[in-house]
Design a protein around this motif. Structure first.
Motif, PDB file in Angstrom:
ATOM      1  N   PHE A  64      43.193   1.476  29.097  1.00  0.00           N
ATOM      2  CA  PHE A  64      44.490   2.075  29.387  1.00  0.00           C
ATOM      3  C   PHE A  64      44.703   3.420  28.690  1.00  0.00           C
ATOM      4  N   LEU A  65      44.123   3.619  27.527  1.00  0.00           N
ATOM      5  CA  LEU A  65      44.182   4.945  26.900  1.00  0.00           C
ATOM      6  C   LEU A  65      43.511   5.986  27.797  1.00  0.00           C
ATOM      7  N   ASN A  66      42.355   5.642  28.335  1.00  0.00           N
ATOM      8  CA  ASN A  66      41.639   6.565  29.222  1.00  0.00           C
ATOM      9  C   ASN A  66      42.347   6.746  30.559  1.00  0.00           C
ATOM     10  N   MET A  67      42.822   5.645  31.134  1.00  0.00           N
ATOM     11  CA  MET A  67      43.517   5.742  32.431  1.00  0.00           C
ATOM     12  C   MET A  67      44.810   6.530  32.300  1.00  0.00           C
ATOM     13  N   TYR A  68      45.527   6.338  31.205  1.00  0.00           N
ATOM     14  CA  TYR A  68      46.771   7.083  31.011  1.00  0.00           C
ATOM     15  C   TYR A  68      46.499   8.586  31.056  1.00  0.00           C
ATOM     16  N   GLN A  69      45.498   9.034  30.334  1.00  0.00           N
ATOM     17  CA  GLN A  69      45.199  10.465  30.294  1.00  0.00           C
ATOM     18  C   GLN A  69      44.807  10.995  31.674  1.00  0.00           C
ATOM     19  N   VAL A  70      43.960  10.268  32.366  1.00  0.00           N
ATOM     20  CA  VAL A  70      43.524  10.691  33.706  1.00  0.00           C
ATOM     21  C   VAL A  70      44.713  10.732  34.664  1.00  0.00           C
ATOM     22  N   MET A  71      45.522   9.674  34.659  1.00  0.00           N
ATOM     23  CA  MET A  71      46.667   9.615  35.567  1.00  0.00           C
ATOM     24  C   MET A  71      47.698  10.682  35.225  1.00  0.00           C
ATOM     25  N   HIS A  72      47.904  10.935  33.944  1.00  0.00           N
ATOM     26  CA  HIS A  72      48.860  11.954  33.532  1.00  0.00           C
ATOM     27  C   HIS A  72      48.441  13.326  34.059  1.00  0.00           C
ATOM     28  N   VAL A  73      47.183  13.678  33.851  1.00  0.00           N
ATOM     29  CA  VAL A  73      46.694  14.980  34.330  1.00  0.00           C
ATOM     30  C   VAL A  73      46.754  15.033  35.852  1.00  0.00           C
ATOM     31  N   HIS A  74      46.391  13.943  36.519  1.00  0.00           N
ATOM     32  CA  HIS A  74      46.469  13.870  37.985  1.00  0.00           C
ATOM     33  C   HIS A  74      47.907  14.124  38.455  1.00  0.00           C
ATOM     34  N   LYS A  75      48.865  13.498  37.767  1.00  0.00           N
ATOM     35  CA  LYS A  75      50.273  13.663  38.134  1.00  0.00           C
ATOM     36  C   LYS A  75      50.740  15.105  37.929  1.00  0.00           C
ATOM     37  N   VAL A  76      50.372  15.721  36.804  1.00  0.00           N
ATOM     38  CA  VAL A  76      50.778  17.101  36.541  1.00  0.00           C
ATOM     39  C   VAL A  76      50.211  18.037  37.604  1.00  0.00           C
ATOM     40  N   ILE A  77      48.945  17.855  37.941  1.00  0.00           N
ATOM     41  CA  ILE A  77      48.311  18.693  38.975  1.00  0.00           C
ATOM     42  C   ILE A  77      48.986  18.468  40.323  1.00  0.00           C
TER      43      ILE A  77
END
Length: 175
Positions: free
Chosen positions: A22-35
């Motif tokens: 979840f630490l890794n998924m959070y970062q990936v999803m966060h960046v995906h959302k910002v983009i």
């Protein structure tokens, strides 16, 4: 890869492996959302949309199917990584209800995790990748780097200036 995320069996993972995931998924999803938000021109809603979000979920929220459970960025941030604490902007509800099976995947009680969380439109210079073998060491390193670069002591005022994340999530760090 998307199909592999859907087939994850959380019950076969250790607490540390779930936290790392979840630490890794959070970062990936966060960046995906910002983009995605920058591409679509999405903006934070006004007062009316914030009031409506108290009563119904945002239909435009991006979710990922992880182990046949759907998670948005805020679900992972507040529901998993912050041990299902209310978002600082939430008035009434936690992200995950007590009967939500996602709320019982892992109980995270490590305040260092909060320091990995990103502000709404923040994109890190580089993502911190965690493995189940180095999560503890990398959380320590991340915290030390953040604190050494952002905490300031003003001897003239005898004042310690700390990052806003400590004010925003002060309940996560104890009394």
């Amino acid at each position: 890869m998307i199909c592999e995320l859907q087939s994850i069996q959380f019950n076969s993972l250790t607490k540390n492996e779930i936290l790392t995931f979840f630490l890794n998924m959070y970062q990936v999803m966060h960046v995906h959302k910002v983009i995605r938000d920058k591409q679509t021109g999405a903006k934070a809603g006004g007062v009316f949309s914030r009031i409506m979000s108290l009563f119904r979920p945002d239909p435009t929220e991006m979710t990922y199917n992880l182990g046949q459970l759907y998670f948005g960025v805020e679900d992972i941030k507040h529901g998993i990584l912050r041990n299902n604490k209310k978002s600082p902007s939430a008035y009434f509800f936690k992200n995950l209800s007590a009967s939500d099976s996602r709320a019982n995947l892992v109980h995270v009680d490590d305040p260092r995790v909060v320091l990995v969380l990103l502000d709404e439109n923040q994109v890190p210079k580089r993502l911190e990748t965690f493995t189940s073998k180095d999560t503890d060491e990398k959380l320590d390193k991340h915290c030390k780097n953040l604190l050494s670069s952002t905490v300031i002591y003003d001897p003239n005022e005898n004042e310690l200036i700390i990052p806003n994340i400590f004010k925003t999530y002060k309940g996560d760090f104890g009394n």
